[in-house]
Design a protein around this motif. Structure first.
Motif, short mmCIF file in Angstrom:
data_model
loop_
_atom_site.label_atom_id
_atom_site.label_comp_id
_atom_site.label_asym_id
_atom_site.label_seq_id
_atom_site.Cartn_x
_atom_site.Cartn_y
_atom_site.Cartn_z
N TYR A 226 -6.17 -5.75 1.82
CA TYR A 226 -4.78 -5.67 1.35
C TYR A 226 -3.86 -5.32 2.52
O TYR A 226 -2.69 -5.63 2.51
CB TYR A 226 -4.65 -4.66 0.22
N THR A 227 -4.42 -4.64 3.53
CA THR A 227 -3.61 -4.33 4.71
C THR A 227 -3.47 -5.58 5.58
O THR A 227 -2.39 -5.91 6.03
CB THR A 227 -4.26 -3.19 5.52
N ARG B 167 -0.86 -0.13 11.20
CA ARG B 167 -1.88 -0.82 10.44
C ARG B 167 -2.93 0.17 9.92
O ARG B 167 -3.29 0.15 8.75
CB ARG B 167 -2.53 -1.82 11.40
N SER B 168 -3.37 1.08 10.80
CA SER B 168 -4.42 1.99 10.35
C SER B 168 -3.86 3.04 9.39
O SER B 168 -4.57 3.49 8.49
CB SER B 168 -5.10 2.66 11.55
N VAL B 170 -1.56 2.43 7.16
CA VAL B 170 -1.50 1.75 5.87
C VAL B 170 -2.89 1.67 5.26
O VAL B 170 -3.09 1.92 4.07
CB VAL B 170 -0.89 0.34 6.04
N PHE B 171 -3.88 1.36 6.09
CA PHE B 171 -5.25 1.24 5.61
C PHE B 171 -5.71 2.53 4.94
O PHE B 171 -6.27 2.53 3.86
CB PHE B 171 -6.19 0.88 6.77
N LEU B 178 -2.56 -0.76 -3.81
CA LEU B 178 -3.00 -1.87 -2.96
C LEU B 178 -1.89 -2.90 -2.77
O LEU B 178 -1.68 -3.40 -1.67
CB LEU B 178 -4.24 -2.54 -3.58
N LYS B 181 0.61 -1.77 -0.31
CA LYS B 181 0.11 -1.91 1.06
C LYS B 181 0.40 -3.31 1.58
O LYS B 181 0.82 -3.51 2.72
CB LYS B 181 -1.39 -1.64 1.11
N ARG B 182 0.16 -4.30 0.71
CA ARG B 182 0.39 -5.68 1.10
C ARG B 182 1.88 -5.92 1.38
O ARG B 182 2.25 -6.55 2.35
CB ARG B 182 -0.13 -6.61 0.00
N PHE B 183 2.75 -5.39 0.49
CA PHE B 183 4.20 -5.55 0.67
C PHE B 183 4.63 -4.96 2.01
O PHE B 183 5.38 -5.58 2.76
CB PHE B 183 4.97 -4.86 -0.46
N MET B 185 2.82 -4.26 4.71
CA MET B 185 2.28 -4.98 5.88
C MET B 185 2.99 -6.31 6.07
O MET B 185 3.25 -6.73 7.19
CB MET B 185 0.78 -5.21 5.72
N ARG B 186 3.30 -6.97 4.94
CA ARG B 186 3.99 -8.25 5.04
C ARG B 186 5.37 -8.04 5.64
O ARG B 186 5.85 -8.85 6.42
CB ARG B 186 4.08 -8.88 3.65
#
Lengths: 359, 563
Positions: A226-227, B167-168, B170-171, B178, B181-183, B185-186
């Motif tokens: 998801y990341t 990135r890490s 967010v992970f 979830l 997280k995608r929003f 990162m995008r």
């Protein structure tokens, strides 16, 4: 070398050249000395006790710093250490000897941290049981911070963990830390998988615990895609998880559990696909999940297979580099169905009889 | 006697903008005289010791000056000086509402000489920001060492939430769903694409959309409220409330917002050894001006410290700046004078109102006027009197433990209206420990700031922020007892407006403003430089040498602790 101007005749050589020259001169001086001491110790080996002089040992250490790849020199050290330790009885002095060897290895690793001989020598010294294993773990933490994917480091860490007898439940925490730092780390994921197998194969591990562990892992790894859905490391680990899940089939209560897990994972992949409609890895994994689902659940076999087929078809254009693979998968699907159709024609009768028998 | 007595530029005060200007002018090959009336580089940008800060507090907010005693008395009569003379004074009321608590108990603070307290705090430095670039091009990076800010938190619903900024982060974040997280990162990817394209984007980021408010852009990205707050206040470090806007001017445009995010992302990846996007200079921000001064001196700038300036000299005819007279009586010539805003210069009388009086008569008249009135109307006209942007409330606290166990250098952002039951502006807090060498072991400094339109309101807002982080003494609550105890604090309100002046050749530099970084200060400094020396480049980029072709800034990276 590329990008460096050619040296004109008459020009003063670069400092690097000086360094290399000094290196060559020193190596030329040390090599015959080493070969001499190596030869004498062989001769003396027959019968007479050979003395490995301190001078010869220092020369050898310096030689290994100049050229860590020189196996013969490492072997000379091992024989020497065995001989010296054989004479020494004082425990502190013995520890000191082992420590000196570890220092030689560190100096060699500074020159080339991917030198097999040096890492092997370190393992051998640790095997003597004269050194602190905790100190090794601290050193490894430093090394793996500098180079998180150094496989020598990971391999050596596994060795230390095993020697020390660290339970896998504890060792796994280190992989969690490394993955949290940067999840694009195959080495960490791989080590995690190895440790998890160890836990699940341990005698007396209850099946419920293994199942709970796998479910936690699914939740953990999902964060990675998801990341960043384009990062492969998480997906690879996911495939491994799926394998482990299927491997539980046959144990009591696992079949219901498997369907539950598969349903949940299929749902998660579909959700991600809604957000990232062009994600190759999401599509591929979803197709694999669907096919697994189909092979354990006859009622939805048709719809699962059809959905997987559309994903494979889309993948052909989405990821043309691996088109042949997707087409192979598609042909496998068709041939399976063909066989099934044919066999169902012939075995329909037998099948219903079987059912009757069961009921 | 200062020899020679003519310079291309004279700089008064050793605040950060003045020091950067001195270094940049010296680097441009011009002669510079840098004068400072204070002891030990004291300025609104300094990190004074505990005792200096105490005398600052007891004087009600005056920066203590070095005592000047003339070794040789030089006298120049006004006749000798063919100039109009304007007196240079201390700017009044730069600081107000100074409060120390507890007032007379310093026993629990440990070794007082180990403290460096930033008068301009809280401030951090963007790794990829203009200040680091200037440090590198000025070769001042050898004089400063940095500590990376270890983590940022945002205050929400009565607790601290880690700012997922990489990135890490967010992970491993456990508070985001979830999909969130995608929003997020995008969104980061979108910003990265925008940066790579250098503005030539289409669609959502087409040129016509870039002038629209950033907050609307974030809403269109379907970002949930929490993420929107994180992006606006903790990553783009926006100063004003964007959701409920009182003044359209405080709305950040999409372009500015994206540039702030791009700078953030570039900063986060610039130095592998920095844990995040922000740096804090070891020993306090006061080390930065000194680093630039050293560079200026190396390039030939002349330094005379502990030397007050008494007056500014103007051409009688044109009214242009011609030089200064210092306390020793000596006259120093330069057509370009840069003064710290801690000084104020009387406005020259216009020719209509005083057509016949001589310059000395003007002085006498104005002195009389000053004595007769409490309002220094002749001496300190300042921009934007009143209103939000002219004052900032700061509070420096000393505590006994970190509010984030295991972490030392930590930033906390309180977004608008996040302090429960209050309508509040953005509050920033920065914790520093002995790792940054600004306090003794086991003690922590927490700096707060908030923009201030009303002193009482600002004080109450900061008190609410302090209550959020620190233990309330009488509380029986177990949760409370885990919080750090507040040992000592100083509160003050600082004027950030800039003096108005209309003398050609005289430039006033700036006070530390309400932002948490140095972008606005650098921009202003560069503008002054170009106005004074339009033909010169502001800190020309160093030619790449064979040893540093791995990328500029390596030396700065080396300076980061924890290598």
């Amino acid at each position: 070398m590329h990008g460096r101007p050619r040296q004109r005749p008459g020009q003063a050589p670069s400092p690097l050249h000086h360094q290399e020259q000094a290196y060559a001169v020193e190596l030329q001086k040390l090599m015959p000395q080493f070969l001499q001491s190596n030869r004498t110790c062989w001769v003396f080996d027959v019968g007479v006790v050979c003395s490995y002089s301190a001078e010869a040992m220092n020369q050898n250490a310096r030689l290994l710093e100049l050229n860590p790849e020189f196996y013969t020199a490492w072997n000379y050290r091992k024989r020497a250490v065995e001989e010296i330790l054989g004479r020494e009885t004082d425990e502190e002095a013995r520890k000191g000897i082992a420590q000196r060897e570890l220092d030689v290895v560190v100096r060699a690793l500074r020159v080339n941290h991917k030198c097999y001989g040096a890492w092997y020598h370190r393992k051998w010294v640790i095997g003597l049981g004269l050194s602190s294993l905790d100190a090794e773990l601290v050193l490894l933490k430093k090394l793996l911070r500098l180079d998180g994917r150094n496989f020598h480091g990971w391999d050596y860490r596994r060795f230390i963990v095993k020697t020390k007898g660290v339970p896998p439940e504890e060792a796994i925490l280190f992989t969690t830390d490394k993955i949290n730092e940067n999840f694009s780390n195959y080495s960490a994921w791989h080590n995690r998988s190895a440790l998890l197998s160890e836990i699940s194969k341990k005698e007396g591990t209850e099946i419920n615990r293994v199942q709970a562990m796998l479910e936690d892992e699914y939740d953990f790894v999902k964060n990675s895609f998801y990341t960043d859905p384009d990062d492969q490391s998480g997906w690879f680990y996911y495939c491994w998880l799926l394998e482990q899940t299927i491997a539980l089939v046959g144990t009591p209560g696992s079949d219901v559990w498997l369907m539950k897990v598969l349903d949940k994972e299929i749902e998660a992949c579909r959700e991600l696909l809604e957000l990232e409609s062009n994600s190759k890895w999401t599509k591929l994994t979803l197709a694999r999940l669907l096919l697994t689902h189909a092979s354990y659940n006859t009622s939805s076999r048709k719809s699962d297979t059809d959905e997987a087929r559309t994903h494979f078809e889309e993948l052909c254009s989405l990821d043309p580099t691996h088109r042949e693979y997707y087409q192979y998968q598609l042909s496998m699907l068709s041939s399976k169905e063909l066989i099934k159709d044919r066999s169902s024609l012939t075995t329909q009768h037998e099948g219903s009889e079987e059912l009757q028998l069961k009921s | 006697m200062i020899e020679p007595n003519t310079f291309d530029a004279i700089v008064l005060g050793t605040g950060l903008p003045e020091s950067i200007l001195a270094a940049s002018i010296a680097a441009a090959g011009k002669t510079v005289l840098h004068l400072d009336a204070y002891e030990g580089y004291l300025s609104p940008w300094a990190s004074p010791s505990f005792s200096t800060l105490s005398s600052f507090a007891s004087s009600g907010g005056c920066l203590p000056k070095a005592s000047f005693s003339a070794e040789e008395e030089l006298t120049f009569s006004p006749e000798e000086i063919e100039y109009k003379i304007l007196e240079v004074k201390d700017a009044p009321a730069l600081y107000s509402h100074v409060k120390v608590s507890p007032a007379h108990d310093e026993s629990s603070l440990g070794r007082l000489n180990r403290y460096s307290l930033d008068l301009a705090g809280p401030k951090v430095v963007f790794c990829a920001g203009p200040l680091v670039d200037a440090l590198v091009s000025a070769q001042a990076d050898h004089h400063v060492r940095f500590k990376g800010v270890e983590a940022s938190f945002i205050w929400r619903d009565g607790q601290m939430t880690a700012v997922p900024a990489s990135r890490s982060d967010v992970f491993r974040d456990k508070t985001l769903s979830l999909a969130d997280k995608r929003f997020l990162m995008r969104f980061f990817k979108l910003v990265a694409d925008y940066t790579d394209s250098e503005g030539g984007t289409s669609g959502e980021l087409a040129a016509e959309n870039l002038d629209r408010p950033f907050v609307e852009f974030l809403r269109r990205q379907q970002l949930p409220t929490l993420i929107r707050e994180i992006i606006l206040y903790a990553i783009a470090l926006v100063d004003d409330d964007q959701e409920q806007v009182s003044d359209v001017a405080s709305l950040v445009s999409t372009k500015d917002g994206l540039q702030a995010l791009a700078l953030y992302l570039a900063s986060a990846s610039r130095f592998p050894d920095a844990p995040g996007a922000f740096l804090y200079p070891m020993y306090g921000h006061g080390d930065l001006p000194q680093a630039f001064c050293r560079c200026a001196a190396v390039r030939g700038a002349l330094y005379v410290l502990r030397m007050p300036v008494v007056s500014l000299l103007l051409d009688k005819e044109s009214g242009d700046c011609k030089g200064v007279q210092i306390a020793s009586g000596q006259v120093l010539h330069s057509e370009k004078v840069i003064a710290s805003p801690t000084f104020c210069v009387e406005q020259p009388a216009t020719s209509e109102s005083t057509p016949t009086t001589t310059s000395s008569a003007v002085d006498a008249e104005e002195d009389a006027h000053l004595r007769s009135s409490d309002v220094p109307s002749t001496s300190s006209e300042r921009h934007e009197t009143g209103g939000d942007s002219t004052k900032v409330a700061r509070c420096l606290c000393i505590t006994d433990q970190s509010f984030q166990p295991g972490l030392s250098t930590v930033m906390v952002i309180f977004p608008p209206n996040s302090l429960h039951g209050r309508k509040s502006k953005v509050v920033r807090a920065l914790q520093l420990g002995s790792a940054a060498d600004v306090c003794p072991d086991g003690k922590y400094i927490v700096q707060f700031s908030v923009k201030c339109s009303d002193a009482t309101e600002a004080e109450e807002t900061l008190q609410a922020a302090k209550d959020a982080l620190f233990r309330v003494d009488d509380s029986e609550d177990d949760l409370e007892s885990e919080k750090p105890k507040l040992l000592w604090s100083i509160f003050f309100i600082q004027d950030v407006s800039n003096p108005l002046q209309a003398i050609r050749g005289l430039k006033m530099s700036v006070m530390p403003d309400g932002t948490i970084d140095y972008r606005s200060m650098m921009k202003y400094t560069e503008t002054i430089f170009h106005e004074l020396f339009p033909e010169k480049e502001f800190f020309p980029k160093l030619p790449a040498t064979s040893t540093s072709d791995e990328g500029e800034g390596d030396a700065v990276a080396d300076g980061i602790d924890g290598l």
